[in-house]
Write a protein that holds these residues in place. Sequence first.
Motif, PDB file in Angstrom:
ATOM      1  N   PRO A  29       0.811  -1.221   0.000  1.00  0.00           N
ATOM      2  CA  PRO A  29       0.000   0.000   0.000  1.00  0.00           C
ATOM      3  C   PRO A  29       0.845   1.272   0.000  1.00  0.00           C
ATOM      4  N   THR A  30       0.284   2.326  -0.549  1.00  0.00           N
ATOM      5  CA  THR A  30       0.873   3.655  -0.385  1.00  0.00           C
ATOM      6  C   THR A  30       0.244   4.211   0.883  1.00  0.00           C
ATOM      7  N   VAL A  31       1.095   4.459   1.888  1.00  0.00           N
ATOM      8  CA  VAL A  31       0.552   4.693   3.228  1.00  0.00           C
ATOM      9  C   VAL A  31       0.325   6.189   3.519  1.00  0.00           C
ATOM     10  N   ILE A  37     -11.804  -0.503   0.718  1.00  0.00           N
ATOM     11  CA  ILE A  37     -12.063  -1.940   0.616  1.00  0.00           C
ATOM     12  C   ILE A  37     -11.772  -2.465  -0.794  1.00  0.00           C
ATOM     13  N   GLY A  38     -11.635  -1.540  -1.767  1.00  0.00           N
ATOM     14  CA  GLY A  38     -11.193  -1.944  -3.111  1.00  0.00           C
ATOM     15  C   GLY A  38      -9.742  -2.390  -3.062  1.00  0.00           C
ATOM     16  N   ASN A  39      -8.880  -1.551  -2.475  1.00  0.00           N
ATOM     17  CA  ASN A  39      -7.480  -1.941  -2.289  1.00  0.00           C
ATOM     18  C   ASN A  39      -7.428  -3.309  -1.603  1.00  0.00           C
ATOM     19  N   LEU A  40      -8.257  -3.448  -0.586  1.00  0.00           N
ATOM     20  CA  LEU A  40      -8.191  -4.682   0.207  1.00  0.00           C
ATOM     21  C   LEU A  40      -8.699  -5.897  -0.566  1.00  0.00           C
ATOM     22  N   ARG A  41      -9.526  -5.669  -1.571  1.00  0.00           N
ATOM     23  CA  ARG A  41      -9.930  -6.795  -2.426  1.00  0.00           C
ATOM     24  C   ARG A  41      -8.682  -7.396  -3.089  1.00  0.00           C
ATOM     25  N   THR A  42      -7.788  -6.526  -3.540  1.00  0.00           N
ATOM     26  CA  THR A  42      -6.558  -7.017  -4.164  1.00  0.00           C
ATOM     27  C   THR A  42      -5.731  -7.830  -3.164  1.00  0.00           C
ATOM     28  N   TYR A  43      -5.658  -7.353  -1.909  1.00  0.00           N
ATOM     29  CA  TYR A  43      -4.861  -8.096  -0.917  1.00  0.00           C
ATOM     30  C   TYR A  43      -5.533  -9.408  -0.518  1.00  0.00           C
ATOM     31  N   GLY A 239      -0.626  -7.596  -8.259  1.00  0.00           N
ATOM     32  CA  GLY A 239      -1.133  -6.266  -7.925  1.00  0.00           C
ATOM     33  C   GLY A 239      -2.521  -6.124  -8.534  1.00  0.00           C
ATOM     34  N   GLY A 240      -3.084  -4.942  -8.400  1.00  0.00           N
ATOM     35  CA  GLY A 240      -4.375  -4.682  -9.044  1.00  0.00           C
ATOM     36  C   GLY A 240      -4.150  -4.324 -10.512  1.00  0.00           C
ATOM     37  N   ILE A 241      -5.195  -4.387 -11.335  1.00  0.00           N
ATOM     38  CA  ILE A 241      -5.004  -4.157 -12.775  1.00  0.00           C
ATOM     39  C   ILE A 241      -4.461  -2.761 -13.117  1.00  0.00           C
ATOM     40  N   ASP A 242      -4.730  -1.806 -12.255  1.00  0.00           N
ATOM     41  CA  ASP A 242      -4.204  -0.462 -12.544  1.00  0.00           C
ATOM     42  C   ASP A 242      -2.673  -0.436 -12.484  1.00  0.00           C
ATOM     43  N   ASN A 243      -2.092  -1.453 -11.853  1.00  0.00           N
ATOM     44  CA  ASN A 243      -0.625  -1.520 -11.769  1.00  0.00           C
ATOM     45  C   ASN A 243       0.037  -1.991 -13.069  1.00  0.00           C
ATOM     46  N   ILE A 244      -0.754  -2.532 -14.005  1.00  0.00           N
ATOM     47  CA  ILE A 244      -0.140  -3.092 -15.224  1.00  0.00           C
ATOM     48  C   ILE A 244       0.654  -2.018 -15.970  1.00  0.00           C
ATOM     49  N   HIS A 272     -10.736  -4.677 -10.353  1.00  0.00           N
ATOM     50  CA  HIS A 272     -11.123  -3.708  -9.334  1.00  0.00           C
ATOM     51  C   HIS A 272     -12.481  -3.977  -8.705  1.00  0.00           C
ATOM     52  N   LEU A 273     -12.622  -3.435  -7.525  1.00  0.00           N
ATOM     53  CA  LEU A 273     -13.921  -3.299  -6.898  1.00  0.00           C
ATOM     54  C   LEU A 273     -14.366  -1.878  -7.242  1.00  0.00           C
ATOM     55  N   ASN A 274     -15.530  -1.769  -7.816  1.00  0.00           N
ATOM     56  CA  ASN A 274     -16.036  -0.437  -8.179  1.00  0.00           C
ATOM     57  C   ASN A 274     -17.288  -0.115  -7.375  1.00  0.00           C
TER      58      ASN A 274
HETATM   59  P1  AMP Z   1      -2.116   1.875  -3.550  1.00  0.00           P
HETATM   60  O1  AMP Z   1      -2.203   1.944  -2.045  1.00  0.00           O
HETATM   61  O2  AMP Z   1      -2.789   3.001  -4.241  1.00  0.00           O
HETATM   62  O3  AMP Z   1      -0.670   1.740  -4.001  1.00  0.00           O
HETATM   63  O4  AMP Z   1      -2.888   0.583  -4.009  1.00  0.00           O
HETATM   64  C1  AMP Z   1      -2.768  -0.652  -3.350  1.00  0.00           C
HETATM   65  C2  AMP Z   1      -3.314  -1.765  -4.204  1.00  0.00           C
HETATM   66  O5  AMP Z   1      -4.717  -1.633  -4.422  1.00  0.00           O
HETATM   67  C3  AMP Z   1      -2.679  -1.854  -5.580  1.00  0.00           C
HETATM   68  O6  AMP Z   1      -2.341  -3.207  -5.848  1.00  0.00           O
HETATM   69  C4  AMP Z   1      -3.786  -1.383  -6.515  1.00  0.00           C
HETATM   70  O7  AMP Z   1      -3.678  -1.972  -7.768  1.00  0.00           O
HETATM   71  C5  AMP Z   1      -5.026  -1.861  -5.795  1.00  0.00           C
HETATM   72  N1  AMP Z   1      -6.276  -1.132  -6.096  1.00  0.00           N
HETATM   73  C6  AMP Z   1      -6.456   0.204  -6.265  1.00  0.00           C
HETATM   74  N2  AMP Z   1      -7.764   0.489  -6.474  1.00  0.00           N
HETATM   75  C7  AMP Z   1      -8.435  -0.682  -6.436  1.00  0.00           C
HETATM   76  C8  AMP Z   1      -9.814  -1.067  -6.559  1.00  0.00           C
HETATM   77  N3  AMP Z   1     -10.783  -0.176  -6.761  1.00  0.00           N
HETATM   78  N4  AMP Z   1     -10.134  -2.382  -6.489  1.00  0.00           N
HETATM   79  C9  AMP Z   1      -9.155  -3.311  -6.270  1.00  0.00           C
HETATM   80  N5  AMP Z   1      -7.847  -3.014  -6.107  1.00  0.00           N
HETATM   81  C10 AMP Z   1      -7.473  -1.725  -6.194  1.00  0.00           C
END
Ligand code: AMP
Length: 468
Positions: A29-31, A37-43, A239-244, A272-274
């Motif tokens: 995470p970027t702290v 909870i979207g970020n947390l879906r990825t974790y 990672g999440g798809i935005d990381n590609i 992502h969780l939207n």
């Molecule tokens: P960040 O803290 O912004 O660096 O993001 C942490 C993780 O959350 C990264 O792996 C992102 O790809 C993921 N992430 C960001 N937004 C979402 C979302 N809406 N749903 C699922 N994962 C996400």
Amino acid sequence: MRLYNTLSKTIEEFTPYNENEVTMYTCGPTVYHYAHIGNLRTYIFEDILEKSLEYMGYNVKRVMNITDVGHMTSDADSGEDKMQKGAARENKTVWEIADYYTNAFFNDAAKLNIRKPLIIEKASDLIDDYIRIIEKLLKDGYAYISNNNVYFDISKIEDYYRLSGKNSNDLLVGARDDVELDEFKRNPYDFGLWFTVSKFENQAMQWDSPWGVGYPGWHIECSGIAIKHLGEYLDIHCGGIDNIFPHHTNEIAQSEAFLGHKWCKYWLHGEHLNEESGKMSKSKGEFLTVSLLEEKKYDPLAYRYFCLQSHYRNQLVFSYESLDIAANGYKKLVNRVNQIKNSPSGELEEDKLNEYQNLFKKALQNDLNTSSALTVLYDVIKDELLNNNTKLYLIASFDSVLSLDLLKEKEVEIDSKLLSYIEEKIEERNLAKKEKNYELADKIREELKEKGIIIEDGREGTTYEIIR
Ligand code: AMP
Ligand code: ZN
């Protein structure tokens, strides 16, 4: 295991570099704020992946970074510095912000039964490693210095866009907001490895480097941390798809340029969780955190269950209605397991046990099909010919991956009817005391006690405790 690899855009048979150990790297995470909870879906997806690999018998060595420096509000080199933004918002130092939100992240993750990776590294702790990598990239002609910053030259990489499957024209036509036309870059997609001419005059995080005092770009952190702890050959990066793009694309470019060979075999990305209104955000609309769900009386594990019902590569739309359905389903599941727990019987039936474990494995081997894995769990629970001890064994075994606390004692839920009953009784008793009818007051106290409710009279009025 068969897993979808973003690199080949196909489901592939998983074969790690070394057959005894799987190396796995997860972008952390970027702290600068709470995780949503979207970020947390990825974790959750990454946690399931790690535990599934273990279920198949692999020994997993997993590393995660904590991004406490270098991440801009856009994923390229433009926008504001996220940490500075957090510090300004709360009137704290960036270091205080990083500490606070790192702890908050792990607290939230623990509530969702996301296990802490074996190795956790703060990006700001490995500056010397990034400098060493950047020096070599400069020496080998992959990087250049411009306006006192060090940039990676993407034109030196043959297949730079391979992971994203895009090309530079697609990306430019899309008018991405994360591309800032930086006149000092040779190419718009060149990215910063080290910044000395900071866009932020008050940049608090700075270190000495051969190119002057400054700080590393975001992408170099993950390459540096992964290579330091997991060596030159990495099995899985997620990672999440935005990381590609651009993050993982840049990680591949700089790592392979530095190492001189292919680096990571499998790239896995969670969708992502939207929200119904669109992208989930930390600044607009309701900021959906684990604490918010708890305030609204949801068990965080109901959210985990909600995520497991869908495939990690499908988009998932969050709404309270769908969470309610999942929370109800989760409660029922826990109750059914409790009933089985309350009447253990029979010897372990080995054949059935193997049969069900294989079905469970098969579901996970099929690119982590968690909803099929849940179906196997329900089949076990429903199987009238299976004795309860075998069921309990299987439930415990499946829960080592699902991590839904299926066999843990849960706190008894206090329903609202019980609460209003207690309040009515206390009122009735107060009235009795006022009228000096101590006999009735004592009777009410006893009545409540029999129900497991202990009341106490204090200066602040009458309080109560539910002891069973
Ligand atoms: P960040 O803290 O912004 O660096 O993001 C942490 C993780 O959350 C990264 O792996 C992102 O790809 C993921 N992430 C960001 N937004 C979402 C979302 N809406 N749903 C699922 N994962 C996400
Ligand atoms: Zn990363």
